[in-house]
Design a protein around this motif. Structure first.
Motif, PDB file in Angstrom:
ATOM      1  N   PRO A 161      38.809 -18.490 -32.083  1.00  0.00           N
ATOM      2  CA  PRO A 161      39.043 -19.721 -31.320  1.00  0.00           C
ATOM      3  C   PRO A 161      40.326 -20.454 -31.697  1.00  0.00           C
ATOM      4  O   PRO A 161      40.851 -21.226 -30.899  1.00  0.00           O
ATOM      5  N   SER A 162      40.861 -20.218 -32.888  1.00  0.00           N
ATOM      6  CA  SER A 162      42.136 -20.825 -33.294  1.00  0.00           C
ATOM      7  C   SER A 162      43.295 -19.877 -33.021  1.00  0.00           C
ATOM      8  O   SER A 162      44.150 -20.154 -32.188  1.00  0.00           O
ATOM      9  N   LEU A 165      44.153 -18.954 -29.460  1.00  0.00           N
ATOM     10  CA  LEU A 165      44.911 -19.951 -28.709  1.00  0.00           C
ATOM     11  C   LEU A 165      46.378 -19.924 -29.084  1.00  0.00           C
ATOM     12  O   LEU A 165      47.262 -19.786 -28.226  1.00  0.00           O
ATOM     13  N   PRO A 183      38.657 -21.461 -23.656  1.00  0.00           N
ATOM     14  CA  PRO A 183      38.090 -20.724 -24.789  1.00  0.00           C
ATOM     15  C   PRO A 183      36.719 -20.149 -24.434  1.00  0.00           C
ATOM     16  O   PRO A 183      36.035 -20.664 -23.541  1.00  0.00           O
ATOM     17  N   THR A 191      38.534 -24.728 -30.716  1.00  0.00           N
ATOM     18  CA  THR A 191      39.682 -24.803 -29.815  1.00  0.00           C
ATOM     19  C   THR A 191      39.842 -26.217 -29.273  1.00  0.00           C
ATOM     20  O   THR A 191      40.945 -26.785 -29.255  1.00  0.00           O
TER      21      THR A 191
END
Length: 517
Positions: A161-162, A165, A183, A191
């Motif tokens: 999720p990090s 992105l 996300p 996110t």
């Protein structure tokens, strides 16, 4: 009822009109937050991003946009502790695994900030040297890359999720293209929080960064010809994206990262216990357990000479046996949980399918969970399977066709080098293969043989034992993506990543006009 996370679109925070989908702690089973995208005015959101965000970004030079990336990195760095807490609660990851996602994303941002500095005050990139169009150099053709006047839509996977992105957003924003990220619902919290922190800090122009949490319904319908879409996820969803009207009729540019049966290959000529042999065993065990095997780049197939099959099974199993599984909040735990119950069921189903053609060499079911209730926690121990003989390696088609997205790998013996390379290619295109050996010429030859079917070939010899970056670690300096089954996409690779967000044109003009560029 838990908090309903808002979406950031059109330069403002907007809550969905529905009750929302709950996100859960995969270890404790508790509800954390809810996400919802029902009733959003997506047409206005995309229009605002294109017109406001795009214009503001394109007005800046590459160096100025690089400064924005550096500022984002500082905001994220200041809030790292909160991100780690969210990752532990929502993804069930131990601290080291959370770092791969969180710190990996921040590192990628800083890398592209530095790359953008090198591009200076320009607002376009020349592509090659001018080419004469006649006998005299008076009238020439100069190819240039200019930012596309659209929006970049990212539909991301649950496992990063990090990083998922920022590895996309960094080159997009540096290129001058606004970003809308969708996300994966299961882990959207991290996110959303990162986007919120960046928005609250006022780092970016309005419309440069948006987030939609919840259903992706209607997002593809907003795409126009100069937009781009980057997707990470299943091959089934990728096929739906490729068949959408925007792609088929509008030629919206699309990048896909899909399934991948990544390989680790020990070259012939190594002995059991040799340095290369031990490097393979160490890396396989590590890749099986980092993020509980929930990495697109994780090792799924392990190829060794038939004579070393037993020794390799023993060496890898011995390392896996030391892996403690359970609640990531417990410092004794080295591997946390799968992301949710659906993923746990998927791994169990995939294991059952592989076991019809392979035997269990190390049984994950033998790992007692630490500080976690087996009836609630979405935890599963690492499982190593094997197909026994080189002849069985050819017949075990499921091993080469089925990706179990968890801590599962299969040991596959081969007869000779040609047989090994043929078996690796049975993956039909992968993100990465890693090679292990001590003969530089043999390693180089094997790397080139596999290069056409892999996005990245990671070569590990004893001389780089302490320096190599890891089979599954995606570095922003190297290409990420792969042909065939892996989706046919390309991301990162240094400044190469900017090509996806630019349009190439040929400017035909006098030498004096071209010099004025």
């Amino acid at each position: 009822m838990s908090e309903l996370l808002s979406n950031f679109i059109g330069g403002r925070w907007v809550a969905g009109s529905g009750a929302g989908t709950p996100l859960f702690d995969p270890v404790l089973g508790t509800e954390l937050v809810r996400v919802d995208a029902t009733g959003l005015d997506l047409a206005s959101a995309f229009g605002f991003a294109r017109e406001q965000g795009g214009a503001a970004l394109r007005a800046l030079s590459y160096r100025e946009r690089a400064g924005l990336l550096a500022a984002i990195g500082k905001v994220l760095q200041a809030n790292r502790d909160e991100y780690y807490a969210i990752a532990t609660a929502n993804s069930g990851t131990v601290k080291n695994d959370s770092a791969v996602d969180i710190d990996g994303g921040i590192y990628t941002l800083s890398t592209y900030a530095k790359l953008g500095e090198s591009l200076g005050e320009r607002r376009f990139m020349p592509d090659g040297e001018p080419a004469r169009l006649g006998k005299e150099p008076l009238f020439q053709s100069q190819h240039v890359l200019t930012p596309t006047r659209g929006v970049a839509l990212f539909i991301n996977a649950f496992n990063f999720p990090s990083w998922g992105l920022w590895e996309k957003a960094a080159p997009a924003l540096l290129s001058g293209v606004p970003v809308i990220v969708k996300p994966a619902t299961a882990t959207a919290w991290l996110t959303q929080r990162m986007v919120k922190d960046v928005v609250d800090a006022g780092v970016l122009p309005a419309g440069a960064l948006s987030v939609v949490c919840g259903s992706s319904a209607g997002l593809l319908d907003q795409l126009q010809p100069f937009d781009v879409i980057s997707f990470t996820g299943s091959a089934e969803t990728a096929a739906l994206i490729r068949s959408h009207r925007a792609v088929v009729q509008g030629s919206t540019r699309v990048n896909i990262e899909a399934d991948s049966l990544n390989s680790a290959l020990l070259l012939p000529g190594e002995a059991a216990g040799s340095e290369a042999f031990e490097l393979l065993a160490k890396e396989v065990a590590r890749e099986m357990t980092v993020k509980s095997g929930q990495k697109c780049t994780a090792i799924r197939r392990v190829f060794v000479p038939e004579a070393l099959y037993g020794a390799a099974a023993e060496a890898i199993s011995a390392r896996l046996a030391k892996t403690t599984v359970g609640n990531p909040r417990n410092e004794a735990v080295r591997m946390g949980s799968l992301v949710n119950r659906a993923q746990l069921n998927s791994v169990r189903e995939g294991l059952a399918l592989l076991k019809q053609q392979a035997t269990v060499l190390h049984d994950g079911a033998g790992h007692a969970l630490v500080d976690a209730d087996p009836a609630v926690a979405c935890c599963v121990g690492p499982t190593l399977l094997g197909v026994g003989t080189a002849a069985q390696s050819d017949a075990a088609d499921r091993v080469h066709d089925t990706e179990v997205f968890g801590p599962v790998a299969t040991l596959v013996p081969y007869r000779d080098a040609a047989h090994a390379l043929a078996l690796v290619r049975r993956g039909q295109g992968s993100l990465v293969a890693s090679l292990y050996g001590s003969d530089p010429k043999a390693l180089a030859a094997a790397a080139l043989e596999l290069a056409d079917s892999h996005g990245r070939v990671h070569v590990i010899s004893p001389d780089v034992a302490a320096q190599h970056t890891g089979h599954g670690n995606v570095m922003p300096q190297s290409l990420h993506g792969g042909p065939g089954r892996a989706g046919g996409g390309e991301e990162l690779g240094g400044l190469r990543a900017l090509n996806f967000y630019h349009r190439r044109s040929a400017l035909q003009a006098s030498t004096e006009v071209l010099a004025a560029l």
